[in-house]
Design a protein around this motif. Structure first.
Motif, mmCIF file in Angstrom:
data_model
loop_
_atom_site.group_PDB
_atom_site.id
_atom_site.type_symbol
_atom_site.label_atom_id
_atom_site.label_comp_id
_atom_site.label_asym_id
_atom_site.label_seq_id
_atom_site.Cartn_x
_atom_site.Cartn_y
_atom_site.Cartn_z
ATOM 1 N N GLU A 1 -8.781 22.044 59.460
ATOM 2 C CA GLU A 1 -8.275 21.060 58.515
ATOM 3 C C GLU A 1 -8.987 21.287 57.197
ATOM 4 O O GLU A 1 -10.219 21.259 57.148
ATOM 5 C CB GLU A 1 -8.579 19.639 58.991
ATOM 6 N N LYS A 2 -8.217 21.519 56.164
ATOM 7 C CA LYS A 2 -8.826 21.719 54.846
ATOM 8 C C LYS A 2 -9.667 20.490 54.499
ATOM 9 O O LYS A 2 -9.318 19.379 54.825
ATOM 10 C CB LYS A 2 -7.746 21.945 53.800
ATOM 11 N N GLN A 3 -10.785 20.717 53.887
ATOM 12 C CA GLN A 3 -11.771 19.708 53.491
ATOM 13 C C GLN A 3 -12.588 19.159 54.665
ATOM 14 O O GLN A 3 -13.631 18.578 54.438
ATOM 15 C CB GLN A 3 -11.111 18.527 52.749
ATOM 16 N N ALA A 4 -12.120 19.337 55.898
ATOM 17 C CA ALA A 4 -12.858 18.816 57.054
ATOM 18 C C ALA A 4 -13.550 19.923 57.835
ATOM 19 O O ALA A 4 -14.467 19.669 58.597
ATOM 20 C CB ALA A 4 -11.924 18.053 57.981
ATOM 21 N N GLY A 5 -13.099 21.157 57.671
ATOM 22 C CA GLY A 5 -13.714 22.276 58.366
ATOM 23 C C GLY A 5 -12.970 22.676 59.622
ATOM 24 O O GLY A 5 -11.798 22.353 59.787
ATOM 25 N N VAL A 6 -13.676 23.384 60.498
ATOM 26 C CA VAL A 6 -13.050 23.904 61.713
ATOM 27 C C VAL A 6 -13.850 23.506 62.948
ATOM 28 O O VAL A 6 -15.028 23.188 62.868
ATOM 29 C CB VAL A 6 -12.949 25.451 61.706
ATOM 30 N N GLU A 7 -13.165 23.558 64.081
ATOM 31 C CA GLU A 7 -13.823 23.433 65.368
ATOM 32 C C GLU A 7 -13.146 24.422 66.303
ATOM 33 O O GLU A 7 -11.936 24.660 66.219
ATOM 34 C CB GLU A 7 -13.752 22.016 65.916
ATOM 35 N N LEU A 8 -13.924 25.032 67.160
ATOM 36 C CA LEU A 8 -13.391 26.006 68.101
ATOM 37 C C LEU A 8 -12.586 25.305 69.181
ATOM 38 O O LEU A 8 -12.938 24.222 69.632
ATOM 39 C CB LEU A 8 -14.519 26.799 68.760
ATOM 40 N N THR A 9 -11.502 25.938 69.598
ATOM 41 C CA THR A 9 -10.751 25.471 70.753
ATOM 42 C C THR A 9 -11.404 26.059 71.995
ATOM 43 O O THR A 9 -12.332 26.874 71.902
ATOM 44 C CB THR A 9 -9.288 25.942 70.686
#
Length: 90
Positions: A76-84
């Motif tokens: 999510e732009k501005q929120a970052g990433v998380e691995l699935t």
């Protein structure tokens, strides 16, 4: 014991093994994300990955988009990433 492969669980690109979709460079990004993932919500921002790998933020964003399309992370732009779960497998 032989385990059957459930093809319905294949990621967006159709690979049954997620490691088949990631080259060495991509693997460096996934490892960096995993190591930096210390926030309560499990998200990592573009700038942190950029600093860790000494690459431009735009390169990180491009890789995030690629991995999100392959089902290896949620971005999510501005929120970052998380691995699935598949991203953690790699």
């Amino acid at each position: 014991m032989v385990m059957a492969i459930d093809h319905t669980q294949a990621d967006v690109c159709g690979c049954v093994r997620p490691t088949a979709c990631v080259d060495r460079n991509g693997g460096l990004y996934l490892v960096a994300i995993r190591r930096l993932c210390t926030d309560r919500d499990g998200r990592v921002r573009t700038g942190k990955v950029s600093d860790r790998l000494d690459v431009s933020p735009s390169s990180v964003t491009e890789m995030f988009d690629r991995f999100a399309a392959s089902g290896l992370l949620r971005y999510e732009k501005q929120a970052g990433v998380e691995l699935t779960d598949r991203g953690r497998e790699v």
